[in-house]
Each structure stands twice: as structure tokens, then as C-alpha cells.
Motif scaffolding. Structure first.
Motif, PDB file in Angstrom:
ATOM      1  N   LYS A 159      46.476  49.543  49.091  1.00 46.78           N
ATOM      2  CA  LYS A 159      45.910  49.123  50.379  1.00 46.78           C
ATOM      3  C   LYS A 159      44.396  49.343  50.405  1.00 46.78           C
ATOM      4  O   LYS A 159      43.659  48.545  50.987  1.00 46.78           O
ATOM      5  CB  LYS A 159      46.587  49.876  51.517  1.00 46.78           C
ATOM      6  CG  LYS A 159      48.059  49.519  51.716  1.00 46.78           C
ATOM      7  CD  LYS A 159      48.649  50.288  52.888  1.00 46.78           C
ATOM      8  CE  LYS A 159      50.121  49.930  53.082  1.00 46.78           C
ATOM      9  NZ  LYS A 159      50.717  50.704  54.212  1.00 46.78           N
ATOM     10  N   ASP A 162      42.843  46.632  48.281  1.00 40.59           N
ATOM     11  CA  ASP A 162      42.876  45.350  48.977  1.00 40.59           C
ATOM     12  C   ASP A 162      41.834  45.295  50.087  1.00 40.59           C
ATOM     13  O   ASP A 162      41.226  44.245  50.335  1.00 40.59           O
ATOM     14  CB  ASP A 162      44.268  45.113  49.560  1.00 40.59           C
ATOM     15  CG  ASP A 162      44.431  43.703  50.106  1.00 40.59           C
ATOM     16  OD1 ASP A 162      44.169  42.745  49.355  1.00 40.59           O
ATOM     17  OD2 ASP A 162      44.788  43.561  51.294  1.00 40.59           O
ATOM     18  N   SER A 163      41.577  46.433  50.756  1.00 40.85           N
ATOM     19  CA  SER A 163      40.577  46.449  51.835  1.00 40.85           C
ATOM     20  C   SER A 163      39.182  46.185  51.280  1.00 40.85           C
ATOM     21  O   SER A 163      38.375  45.491  51.915  1.00 40.85           O
ATOM     22  CB  SER A 163      40.620  47.786  52.573  1.00 40.85           C
ATOM     23  OG  SER A 163      40.150  48.845  51.756  1.00 40.85           O
ATOM     24  N   TYR A 164      38.875  46.720  50.094  1.00 38.17           N
ATOM     25  CA  TYR A 164      37.566  46.464  49.485  1.00 38.17           C
ATOM     26  C   TYR A 164      37.484  45.037  48.942  1.00 38.17           C
ATOM     27  O   TYR A 164      36.405  44.428  48.932  1.00 38.17           O
ATOM     28  CB  TYR A 164      37.274  47.475  48.377  1.00 38.17           C
ATOM     29  CG  TYR A 164      36.746  48.783  48.917  1.00 38.17           C
ATOM     30  CD1 TYR A 164      35.419  48.913  49.322  1.00 38.17           C
ATOM     31  CD2 TYR A 164      37.580  49.889  49.047  1.00 38.17           C
ATOM     32  CE1 TYR A 164      34.939  50.111  49.833  1.00 38.17           C
ATOM     33  CE2 TYR A 164      37.110  51.092  49.563  1.00 38.17           C
ATOM     34  CZ  TYR A 164      35.788  51.200  49.954  1.00 38.17           C
ATOM     35  OH  TYR A 164      35.314  52.378  50.469  1.00 38.17           O
ATOM     36  N   LYS A 166      38.843  42.465  50.407  1.00 37.31           N
ATOM     37  CA  LYS A 166      38.557  41.664  51.590  1.00 37.31           C
ATOM     38  C   LYS A 166      37.105  41.848  52.026  1.00 37.31           C
ATOM     39  O   LYS A 166      36.443  40.890  52.452  1.00 37.31           O
ATOM     40  CB  LYS A 166      39.501  42.049  52.720  1.00 37.31           C
ATOM     41  CG  LYS A 166      40.959  41.655  52.460  1.00 37.31           C
ATOM     42  CD  LYS A 166      41.869  42.143  53.581  1.00 37.31           C
ATOM     43  CE  LYS A 166      43.322  41.740  53.301  1.00 37.31           C
ATOM     44  NZ  LYS A 166      44.248  42.255  54.345  1.00 37.31           N
ATOM     45  N   LEU A 167      36.608  43.089  51.921  1.00 36.08           N
ATOM     46  CA  LEU A 167      35.215  43.346  52.281  1.00 36.08           C
ATOM     47  C   LEU A 167      34.268  42.584  51.368  1.00 36.08           C
ATOM     48  O   LEU A 167      33.277  41.994  51.824  1.00 36.08           O
ATOM     49  CB  LEU A 167      34.931  44.849  52.196  1.00 36.08           C
ATOM     50  CG  LEU A 167      33.545  45.324  52.639  1.00 36.08           C
ATOM     51  CD1 LEU A 167      33.324  45.014  54.112  1.00 36.08           C
ATOM     52  CD2 LEU A 167      33.389  46.821  52.368  1.00 36.08           C
TER      53      LEU A 167
END
Length: 494
Positions: A159, A162-164, A166-167
Motif C-alpha cells: 500500500k 502504491d501510494s508513492y 500514485k504520487l
């Protein structure tokens, strides 16, 4: 000296590694699965357990106790600063010397200790040294602090990764060559100003402009004395001072700013200064790796102007590099000698090349109309018959290293926009071109490979100036550089 070859090899390795991990950001899951490089030896999740330094107890530029560092083959990240994807390199160093070079006084326990330093980077977007001190411990230097980290997991949560991803897809775009770039940018532009253009005796001053382009395309600038450089997470200052007794520019200083805060002038003079009371020098090129000058020797009856190249962190050795040392190629000096012979035969019809003294350190880097070039000189005669010529030294490996971005825009395009242009530079985010005229620094947008006619920003320059240093940073590094510039410099113009 094999430094340049090492830099090239590292660049080649980075290209090979990155070729395995480029993918479309439209499909984040595919992007995460694509990388083929091995897992780094420091893979896992790390937590900031202790912060020590000159500002004990304070945050180190938004890094605080409990913050997490994430490391795997796809990601290196701490807070808003990240590489996605990263490139890794490593070196084995003496810990006490490594710390001293970064302005940190090492503990006596570190005197004979050797450690592995892992560098994680992504071009101009991110670069961090991570120093391994044990299976579960490492530390890194940030500003004036040493951040100790403890491993809390051998993995990085999917997770988080995946957040990085998207960033990165939101903050960063990709060039035609597949290079990730960020919207925001900080440019450190070093210049040599001639403060007395009408005088026969040239007087020079050196300054650095910080030109900042923020994510919303707001542009601003600041100006400070001397040349200001970033090297990993430390900042350096380079200056060239005039001797008030001889009127010669005979003293170059290049030192980490932290050293200046802790050491007296005698230490700076001994370890970070080139001083020769017979030389009159000018700075032509400054980077974190090299300093290039031209100079005349006051001991000579004729004004012979020569060039020289030195390592930035070793100028106190008072040793000019040979071309062979610079390139790392055994035949470089032989090729250089043949080039000098050709130039003698071409320019001095009545001279015998055997009578011309060959100096394998007489080469340097100079700036001209958007390009860095290697230059040398030859001379003959005495008194009224003294003649000197200057010529370019072709170094095949030089152009890609010194001029990585300007190929996007050519000089004809710049001339068509401004016939008075003196120099130009394509900025690292590929969205702007800086155009220098005799009295202004202009910034124009680039759209679809075309320079827009009207500049979006202008800085007035009062006296003739020559660019001597270019240092660009993107993403979170751009913010770090802006804060450091304001912190470590006396701002004279903004």
C-alpha cells in the motif's frame, strides 16, 4: 585519476538499470511489477530513532522522530522525498573521513571503522547516502543533523509503494526519452561579473542566482555572493579573492559551508584553499566534482594565459590535472600532444612544433553560447613578437556530460527569438529555456519543441556576466535547495 571514467560507468549502469524499470504510469500495478534489478541489501522499512546534530531536538527539514524510510528495488522514500524508481550504487569508506568531509565531527570510536555507504538516487529528483552500521541500523545526514534509523520490517507494505506510485504519476511527467521529471525546479546559476567593463584592469566578482520555478509555475529569484553548490546533502561555497597588495586573484577557496561554521580560517587555508601569489586566476567552470580556471603567471614576462582543471574537494593539493588523469585513458596525453602540434603548424607558419613547450595540464572548461567546451592555448615569441592562440580540445566523452539538456533547443532557435543572446540553457524540466542577453536573464516557455516569443520572467543584470556554474534540482530537492540557499547565504537581491 579515474574519477571521470567511474562517473561514466555509473551513468551507464544507471541507464541499464532504468531501462528495466520504465513503464507507463497509466498502469500502476504494471509499473510496480516491471523492475528486474535485485533487491537492495537494505530493503525494508526503517524508523527514525534518534536525531543528533547542531540543532538537537529540532526537525531536520521536516524529518522527525518516528518517520519512516522505505527501501526496495522500486522505491526509496521518506516523507515527500522519494525516488520511484531508484538507482543504487555503493562504496566502502572510512567512516571518520566520510563524516569530516560533511562537516560532522566523528566520535573517537569511529577512528578506524570502515562502513558501506549505499547511494539511492533518481537523477536530479532524489539522492541520499544511507550508511550501514549494522543489520538493523543505518544512518543518514540531513542538513546539520545525523538521523539514526532502526529497521522495523524486512519489507515495504504494498500500500505504501502504491501510494508513492500514485504520487509520482500526479507530480512527475516523462520526457520523450522516458526520463522522469518534476514540475518544480531550483536552478543555481553561478556567474562571473566584470564590475569595471571600461577599465583596462579587469575586476571580477562571483555570484549565484537561485531561480525557483514552483509547481504552480510561479517564478522568483534570489542572488548571493560567491558560488553556491550542493553535493549530496551538504552545501559548498567557492570563492576567488583578490590580493589587495598585488591586485592578483591568487586565492581560490572551495569548502563545505559547515566547515566554515566550525573551523577557523587557518583550517580553511590549509585544507580547502589554492593560493599562489604569482598567479592571476579566473573561474570558468565550477561543479561539485571539478573547478576549471584560466590564469597568467606574474613571474613570466609575457602574458601567457593557460587553463587548468582541479578536483573541487582537493584544490588544496595545488595540483592541476593532466588530460590523462581527467579522462582515465592512457592515450589521452599522446592525442593531446598531437593536437597541439597540429595547432602550431596551422597558426604559426614559421614555428617548429618541437620548439613549443607542451603542457599536459593546459586545458580547461569554458562557456560559450549555450555549450561548455574544453579549451587550451599555444604561444610563441617574446616581447613585441609574442603571439598566443586559443583552440578547442575535442574530448569525445565530454559533451554528453557537460551539455546534457541543450540539444533539445538549438542556437538558431534561440537567435530567432533574441538576436542579442549571449548564452542559453534548457532547464532540467524541459519546459523552459533561459536566455542570457548583455543586460538580462530571460526565461521563455517551451511548447512542443518551440520557444514562445515573449519571456515569462526577466532579471536585469547591470554589468557583463559569464555563466560559470549550472546546478539544477527537481521535485523535493528543489525545495531543499531553496531553503538552504536562504539559510546559508546573505541575500543581496531578490
Amino acid at each position: 585519476m579515474k574519477r571521470l571514467c567511474k562517473l561514466i560507468l555509473i551513468s551507464i549502469m544507471a541507464i541499464l538499470l532504468n531501462s528495466c524499470i520504465n513503464a507507463s504510469k497509466d498502469d500502476l500495478s504494471e509499473l510496480i511489477q516491471t523492475p528486474k534489478q535485485d533487491n537492495p541489501i537494505i530493503e525494508g522499512t526503517w524508523e527514525v530513532a534518534e536525531i543528533k546534530g547542531n540543532k538537537l531536538g529540532e526537525n531536520s527539514n521536516n524529518i522527525k522522530l518516528g518517520d519512516k524510510l522505505y527501501v526496495n528495488k522500486n522505491l526509496v522514500a521518506i516523507n515527500e522525498s522519494y525516488a520511484f524508481p531508484p538507482t543504487f550504487s555503493s562504496k566502502y569508506v572510512k567512516l571518520s573521513e566520510y563524516l569530516k568531509n560533511r562537516g560532522i565531527e566523528p566520535s573517537a570510536d569511529f577512528k578506524d571503522r570502515n562502513v558501506v555507504v549505499i547511494n539511492a538516487s533518481q537523477g536530479q529528483l532524489f539522492s541520499r547516502d544511507l550508511i550501514i552500521t549494522g543489520d538493523k541500523y543505518l544512518f543518514m545526514i540531513k542538513d546539520d543533523n545525523v538521523l539514526s534509523l532502526k529497521k522495523i520490517s524486512d519489507k515495504v507494505d504494498s500500500k505504501v509503494q502504491d501510494s508513492y506510485a500514485k504520487l509520482a504519476s500526479k507530480e512527475r511527467t516523462t520526457t520523450d526519452e522516458g526520463e522522469d521529471i518534476a514540475e518544480d525546479l531550483s536552478l543555481l546559476l553561478g556567474v562571473r561579473e566584470r564590475v569595471d567593463p571600461e577599465s583596462d584592469n579587469a575586476l571580477y566578482k562571483y555570484y549565484t542566482y537561485l531561480i525557483r520555478i514552483e509547481p504552480d509555475n510561479t517564478i522568483k529569484y534570489q542572488k548571493a555572493e560567491d558560488i553556491f553548490l550542493k553535493n549530496q546533502d551538504e552545501y559548498w561555497r567557492v570563492s576567488l579573492d583578490i590580493n589587495n597588495f598585488t591586485d592578483l586573484y591568487d586565492e581560490i577557496r572551495a569548502y563545505p559551508i559547515k566547515i566554515k561554521e566550525k573551523a577557523n580560517d587557518d583550517i580553511i587555508l590549509k585544507n580547502y584553499t589554492l593560493k599562489n601569489i604569482h598567479l592571476n586566476m579566473r573561474l570558468n567552470f565550477i561543479s561539485k566534482d571539478f573547478i576549471s580556471i584560466d590564469y597568467t603567471d606574474d613571474d613570466n614576462s609575457n602574458p601567457i594565459r593557460k587553463y587548468a582543471l582541479m578536483e573541487t574537494n582537493n584544490i588544496a593539493e595545488k595540483k592541476f590535472m593532466t588530460l590523462q588523469e581527467f579522462t582515465g585513458e592512457d592515450q589521452s596525453d599522446v592525442i593531446f600532444r598531437e593536437k597541439v602540434k597540429d595547432e602550431v603548424n596551422k597558426n604559426f607558419s614559421k614555428a617548429d612544433s618541437k620548439d613549443i613547450n607542451f603542457d599536459n595540464t593546459n586545458f580547461g572548461i569554458v562557456r560559450g553560447q549555450g555549450l561548455w567546451a574544453f579549451q587550451s592555448s599555444i604561444s610563441k615569441g617574446d616581447g613585441d613578437e609574442f603571439v598566443q592562440n586559443f583552440f578547442n580540445v575535442d574530448i569525445a566523452i565530454g559533451d554528453s556530460i557537460l551539455n546534457p539538456t541543450n540539444s533539445k533547443i538549438n542556437r538558431d532557435q534561440v537567435y530567432n527569438i533574441n538576436t542579442q543572446f549571449k548564452d542559453y540553457l534548457v532547464l532540467a524540466n524541459k519546459r523552459y529555456v533561459l536566455i542570457q542577453t548583455p543586460d538580462e536573464i530571460l526565461i521563455h516557455r517551451i511548447k512542443d519543441g518551440i520557444i514562445e516569443k515573449a519571456p515569462v520572467y526577466a532579471i536585469a543584470t547591470r554589468v557583463p556576466a559569464t555563466i560559470v556554474s549550472i546546478d539544477q534540482y527537481l521535485g523535493s530537492n528543489a525545495t531543499d535547495v531553496e531553503k538552504a540557499f536562504d539559510k546559508y547565504n546573505y541575500i543581496i537581491e531578490k
